[in-house]
Design a protein around this motif. Structure first.
Motif, PDB file in Angstrom:
ATOM      1  N   MET A 168       9.854 -29.380 -50.068  1.00  0.00           N
ATOM      2  CA  MET A 168       9.020 -28.718 -51.058  1.00  0.00           C
ATOM      3  C   MET A 168       7.726 -28.125 -50.727  1.00  0.00           C
ATOM      4  SD  MET A 168      11.137 -28.816 -53.635  1.00  0.00           S
ATOM      5  CE  MET A 168      10.190 -27.953 -54.720  1.00  0.00           C
ATOM      6  N   ALA A 169       6.992 -28.831 -49.911  1.00  0.00           N
ATOM      7  CA  ALA A 169       5.744 -28.428 -49.677  1.00  0.00           C
ATOM      8  C   ALA A 169       5.002 -29.105 -48.382  1.00  0.00           C
ATOM      9  CB  ALA A 169       4.558 -28.595 -50.808  1.00  0.00           C
ATOM     10  N   THR A 170       3.984 -28.495 -47.651  1.00  0.00           N
ATOM     11  CA  THR A 170       3.191 -29.209 -46.780  1.00  0.00           C
ATOM     12  C   THR A 170       1.867 -29.081 -47.357  1.00  0.00           C
ATOM     13  OG1 THR A 170       4.604 -28.022 -45.127  1.00  0.00           O
ATOM     14  CG2 THR A 170       2.498 -29.018 -44.350  1.00  0.00           C
ATOM     15  N   TYR A 171       1.402 -30.438 -47.333  1.00  0.00           N
ATOM     16  CA  TYR A 171      -0.161 -30.652 -47.981  1.00  0.00           C
ATOM     17  C   TYR A 171      -1.027 -31.326 -47.030  1.00  0.00           C
ATOM     18  CZ  TYR A 171      -3.324 -32.670 -51.535  1.00  0.00           C
ATOM     19  OH  TYR A 171      -4.172 -33.183 -52.171  1.00  0.00           O
ATOM     20  N   VAL A 172      -1.992 -30.685 -46.497  1.00  0.00           N
ATOM     21  CA  VAL A 172      -2.989 -31.107 -45.542  1.00  0.00           C
ATOM     22  C   VAL A 172      -4.331 -31.243 -46.250  1.00  0.00           C
ATOM     23  CG1 VAL A 172      -4.262 -30.639 -43.440  1.00  0.00           C
ATOM     24  CG2 VAL A 172      -1.715 -29.903 -43.945  1.00  0.00           C
ATOM     25  N   LEU A 174      -2.479 -44.264 -39.450  1.00  0.00           N
ATOM     26  CA  LEU A 174      -1.226 -44.713 -39.971  1.00  0.00           C
ATOM     27  C   LEU A 174      -0.468 -43.415 -40.484  1.00  0.00           C
ATOM     28  CD1 LEU A 174       0.256 -47.028 -41.398  1.00  0.00           C
ATOM     29  CD2 LEU A 174      -0.857 -46.475 -43.555  1.00  0.00           C
ATOM     30  N   SER A 175       0.746 -43.862 -39.892  1.00  0.00           N
ATOM     31  CA  SER A 175       2.100 -42.886 -40.329  1.00  0.00           C
ATOM     32  C   SER A 175       3.263 -43.853 -41.209  1.00  0.00           C
ATOM     33  CB  SER A 175       2.870 -42.475 -39.005  1.00  0.00           C
ATOM     34  OG  SER A 175       2.222 -41.647 -38.310  1.00  0.00           O
ATOM     35  N   LEU A 176       3.574 -43.319 -42.335  1.00  0.00           N
ATOM     36  CA  LEU A 176       4.326 -44.006 -43.288  1.00  0.00           C
ATOM     37  C   LEU A 176       5.105 -42.770 -43.804  1.00  0.00           C
ATOM     38  CD1 LEU A 176       2.777 -45.670 -46.372  1.00  0.00           C
ATOM     39  CD2 LEU A 176       1.908 -43.794 -45.157  1.00  0.00           C
ATOM     40  N   THR A 177       6.305 -43.433 -44.342  1.00  0.00           N
ATOM     41  CA  THR A 177       7.191 -42.414 -45.150  1.00  0.00           C
ATOM     42  C   THR A 177       7.489 -43.346 -46.646  1.00  0.00           C
ATOM     43  OG1 THR A 177       9.310 -41.292 -45.348  1.00  0.00           O
ATOM     44  CG2 THR A 177       9.114 -43.143 -43.832  1.00  0.00           C
ATOM     45  N   GLU A 209      -5.385 -35.294 -42.776  1.00  0.00           N
ATOM     46  CA  GLU A 209      -4.206 -35.999 -43.135  1.00  0.00           C
ATOM     47  C   GLU A 209      -2.986 -34.868 -43.540  1.00  0.00           C
ATOM     48  OE1 GLU A 209      -2.884 -39.724 -46.024  1.00  0.00           O
ATOM     49  OE2 GLU A 209      -4.887 -38.597 -46.402  1.00  0.00           O
ATOM     50  N   VAL A 210      -1.952 -35.239 -43.036  1.00  0.00           N
ATOM     51  CA  VAL A 210      -0.810 -34.311 -43.405  1.00  0.00           C
ATOM     52  C   VAL A 210       0.048 -35.038 -44.377  1.00  0.00           C
ATOM     53  CG1 VAL A 210       0.533 -34.568 -41.159  1.00  0.00           C
ATOM     54  CG2 VAL A 210       0.830 -32.699 -42.411  1.00  0.00           C
ATOM     55  N   LEU A 211       0.842 -34.516 -45.346  1.00  0.00           N
ATOM     56  CA  LEU A 211       1.828 -35.025 -46.116  1.00  0.00           C
ATOM     57  C   LEU A 211       2.973 -33.855 -46.250  1.00  0.00           C
ATOM     58  CD1 LEU A 211      -1.128 -35.665 -47.567  1.00  0.00           C
ATOM     59  CD2 LEU A 211       0.592 -37.241 -48.907  1.00  0.00           C
ATOM     60  N   PHE A 212       4.196 -34.090 -45.580  1.00  0.00           N
ATOM     61  CA  PHE A 212       5.306 -33.297 -45.860  1.00  0.00           C
ATOM     62  C   PHE A 212       5.928 -33.808 -47.345  1.00  0.00           C
ATOM     63  CE2 PHE A 212       4.451 -32.740 -41.263  1.00  0.00           C
ATOM     64  CZ  PHE A 212       4.677 -31.442 -41.344  1.00  0.00           C
ATOM     65  N   ARG A 247       3.620 -39.081 -44.285  1.00  0.00           N
ATOM     66  CA  ARG A 247       2.248 -38.867 -44.095  1.00  0.00           C
ATOM     67  C   ARG A 247       1.888 -39.474 -42.917  1.00  0.00           C
ATOM     68  NH1 ARG A 247      -0.793 -41.506 -48.961  1.00  0.00           N
ATOM     69  NH2 ARG A 247      -2.750 -41.215 -47.903  1.00  0.00           N
ATOM     70  N   SER A 248       0.680 -38.661 -42.341  1.00  0.00           N
ATOM     71  CA  SER A 248       0.119 -39.483 -41.113  1.00  0.00           C
ATOM     72  C   SER A 248      -1.241 -38.682 -40.988  1.00  0.00           C
ATOM     73  CB  SER A 248       0.936 -38.574 -39.768  1.00  0.00           C
ATOM     74  OG  SER A 248       0.314 -39.357 -38.562  1.00  0.00           O
ATOM     75  N   SER A 249      -2.045 -39.378 -40.301  1.00  0.00           N
ATOM     76  CA  SER A 249      -3.575 -38.986 -40.313  1.00  0.00           C
ATOM     77  C   SER A 249      -4.258 -39.487 -39.174  1.00  0.00           C
ATOM     78  CB  SER A 249      -4.344 -39.594 -41.604  1.00  0.00           C
ATOM     79  OG  SER A 249      -4.211 -40.860 -41.486  1.00  0.00           O
TER      80      SER A 249
END
Length: 526
Positions: free
Chosen positions: A440-444, A395-398, A495-498, A521-523
C-alpha cells in the motif's frame, strides 16, 4: 534486591511488545500516490471526473482545512518551474499551478503541523492531509487501580499497566513513552528504594523469597502528549514470583519467561483530557478475559522470536488482553473477553537480539536500566551531513494485525534493512511481494529522540519532524532541498515502514495510512 529489576524488566518488556523518483522499475504496488489515494481516501478525495475544481485542498486528519500552509511543488524552490511555492487560503486551498503537468513531490508545512512530503502526486485536484505536531509537554492523569480483592500470599505478584487504548493508525507511529511512562515513581521495599515507571500500579501484597517482602505502589500516573479524547485502560496481570526470579537468574531470556505471565482482565476510563487530572481510579474487574482465540505461527528461522497480543476493539479503539510467545509452527491460545464482539491479534516477529539474551547480566550492581537499549541494536555514531552507510541497523521488526477468527498461520512482510542516506537520496530495502498482502505505501520518518527518565530507568520520547509518504513500495525517496534544524547535542532517527493490507481487510478511514494490517519497519539513530 536484584529481583526488583527482574520484575521490572519482565513487566516493561511485556509492555513494550504490547507495542521517490518517477522511473522506479523496482518500485512495487501501484504507479503513484494518487492512484493509491483514489483507492483509499473515499469521499475525502475530490474526484476530478465529477467536479471541475482546480484546487489542492490541505486538511488535518479530521478533515479540517489548514490555512497558511506552505506548499512546495517539486524538490526545490523555482524547480522544476517558477513560482512553485504557494500558500493555502482561508479554505486550506491553493490553485493548481498551470505548469504542473506531470507527477511531482509535494512538501507541505504549517505552524503546528509536521512537515510532510508526498513523493509523487498527480496534477489533479485532490485532498492531502497533515498531522499535528506532538506537544512538547506531557499532561498527567493519576489515580489508583482498585478491586483486586484480598491478595493473599499465594506466590504471585499482581500488577496493572495503565496505557491509552490505541487506534489502528496510531500503531504505525509507535512511541515508547505511550506505554512506558516518561516519569518514574519510587517503590520502597525492605528499606531500599527502587524506581518504577509511574504508569505501573502494584497493590499492597506480601510474598516471600527467602524472607517476606511487601510491595505497595497503588497510584499510577499516565502521561498524555496531546489533548483529546482517550480511553485509559488498566490491564491486570500476575506472574509466579519465585519461578520468574529463578528463571532469570538461571540465564533464561525474557522470551522464555513471558508465557508465565497470566492476564485476568482489566478496566477502562473514558476521559476528555485537556489538563492534568487526578483521582481517576480504575477498577480492574470491569471485564474478565474468559475466552480464548487460537493463534498459529508460521515457520520461521531460529534466530527470530514471535509474540502475539490479543486486542479488543471498542469502536476503533483497541486495548490489550493477552500476550504470548509462539514458536515456529505452534498454535497457542490467547485470552480475550467473551463480552467482546470484535477481537484482533497483533503479532510481531523480532530478532532475539532485540532484548538481552541473558537478563541476569542486567541485574548486576545498581546500573541504570535503559529500555531504549532493549529495543535498539547499538550502532556507531552517524553524521547526517555525510553519506550514511550504517554497519548495524536499529531495531527491525515486522508486524501483522489480523482478525482473531482466522484459521490460517499469521502472515508477515519480509524484514528490511535500515534506510541508507546518500546525499539527498534515501535508499530503501524493498520487501518481496506476497500473494496475500497488497503493497500500500512506503512511509519514512525523521524524528527527534529524547531520552526520558529522571533516575535509573530510562525511556524515550519520539517527536516526528518530517514525514515522507509514497504509494506502493519504493526503493528510493528523494529529500527536497529544505532546511532541517539539527542540534549536535540531540539524537535523531531515520525510520522506514513498508505498509501493506491483507486482500479483504476493510479500510477503516479516509487516509492512506488507515486500514493498514501489515508493517515491516527498520531504523537507525544518529
Amino acid at each position: 534486591m536484584n529481583f526488583i529489576k527482574i520484575c521490572l524488566i519482565s513487566i516493561l518488556t511485556l509492555a513494550t511488545l504490547v507495542a521517490c523518483s518517477e522511473d522506479k522499475d523496482k518500485d512495487k504496488g501501484g504507479e503513484g500516490l494518487n492512484n493509491v489515494l483514489n483507492l483509499t481516501l473515499g469521499k475525502k478525495v475530490i474526484d476530478d471526473n465529477k467536479v471541475k475544481s482546480t484546487n489542492l485542498l490541505i486538511t488535518d486528519k479530521e478533515g479540517v482545512p489548514v490555512s497558511g500552509a506552505t506548499v512546495l511543488f517539486g524538490e526545490d524552490i523555482d524547480h522544476p518551474f517558477k513560482d512553485n511555492q504557494l500558500i493555502t487560503d482561508n479554505n486550506g486551498e491553493v490553485a493548481l499551478p498551470k505548469n504542473w503537468t506531470a507527477p511531482l513531490p509535494i512538501t507541505i508545512e504549517a505552524p503546528g503541523f509536521i512537515r510532510i512530503t508526498y513523493t509523487r502526486v498527480e496534477p489533479v485536484a485532490q485532498t492531502l492531509q497533515m498531522d499535528k505536531v506532538e506537544a512538547k509537554n506531557f499532561i498527567e492523569v493519576s489515580g489508583v487501580t482498585t478491586d483486586y480483592g484480598r491478595l493473599r500470599s499465594d506466590g504471585f505478584i499482581d500488577f496493572s499497566l495503565i496505557i491509552p487504548a490505541f487506534t489502528q493508525r496510531s500503531m504505525i507511529n509507535f512511541d515508547l513513552s505511550s506505554v512506558i511512562s516518561p516519569v518514574n515513581d519510587t517503590l520502597s521495599v525492605a528499606g531500599k528504594n527502587f524506581e518504577l515507571p509511574s504508569n505501573i500500579s502494584l497493590p499492597r501484597q506480601t510474598e516471600s523469597y527467602i524472607f517476606p517482602i511487601t510491595f505497595e505502589k497503588p497510584v499510577y500516573r499516565a502521561f498524555i502528549r496531546n489533548p483529546g479524547f482517550y480511553k485509559l485502560f488498566a490491564t491486570h496481570g500476575r506472574f509466579p514470583f519465585k519461578k520468574v526470579i529463578d528463571d532469570f537468574r538461571s540465564g533464561k531470556s525474557v522470551f522464555e519467561v513471558i508465557n508465565k505471565f497470566d492476564f485476568n482482565g482489566g478496566g477502562q476510563k473514558d476521559l476528555q483530557i485537556n489538563k492534568n487530572m487526578n483521582n481517576q481510579d480504575i477498577s480492574i474487574r470491569q471485564v474478565a478475559f474468559d475466552q480464548t482465540v487460537q493463534v498459529q505461527a508460521p515457520n520461521f528461522v531460529s534466530d527470530l522470536e514471535m509474540v502475539s497480543l490479543s486486542l479488543v476493539n471498542q469502536g476503533g479503539y483497541f486495548y490489550p488482553a493477552d500476550l504470548k510467545r509462539i514458536q515456529p509452527g505452534e498454535t497457542r491460545a490467547l485470552k480475550y473477553p467473551s463480552s467482546a464482539t470484535d477481537a484482533y491479534v497483533l503479532s510481531a516477529l523480532v530478532s532475539k537480539d532485540a532484548v538481552p539474551a541473558d537478563v541476569s547480566r542486567e541485574l548486576e550492581g545498581d546500573d541504570e536500566i535503559n529500555l531504549m537499549s532493549f529495543f535498539t541494536i547499538p550502532k556507531p555514531f552517524q553524521d547526517i551531513t555525510q553519506n550514511i552507510q550504517p554497519k548495524t541497523a536499529g531495531l527491525s521488526l515486522t508486524l501483522a494485525f489480523e482478525h482473531a477468527d482466522t484459521s490460517q498461520p499469521v502472515s508477515f512482510i519480509d524484514f528490511v534493512d535500515a534506510p541508507v542516506i546518500n546525499n539527498n537520496i534515501i535508499n530503501l530495502d524493498v520487501p518481496q511481494i506476497s500473494n496475500e498482502i497488497s503493497p500500500m505505501a512506503t512511509y519514512v520518518t525523521l524524528s527527534e529522540i529524547e531520552e526520558l527518565g529522571s533516575g535509573k530507568v530510562k525511556s524515550e520520547k519520539k517527536t516526528r519532524m518530517w514525514d515522507f509518504l509514497a504509494g506502493g513500495w519504493q526503493s528510493q525517496v528523494t529529500i527536497p532541498k529544505m532546511n532541517v534544524d539539527f542540534d549536535a547535542n540531540k539524537s535523531y532517527r531515520w525510520e522506514v515502514l513498508f505498509l501493506g493490507r491483507k486482500g479483504n481487510s476493510p479500510v477503516s478511514g479516509g487516509h492512506l495510512l488507515d486500514g493498514i494490517t501489515h508493517v515491516s519497519r527498520s531504523s537507525f539513530n544518529f
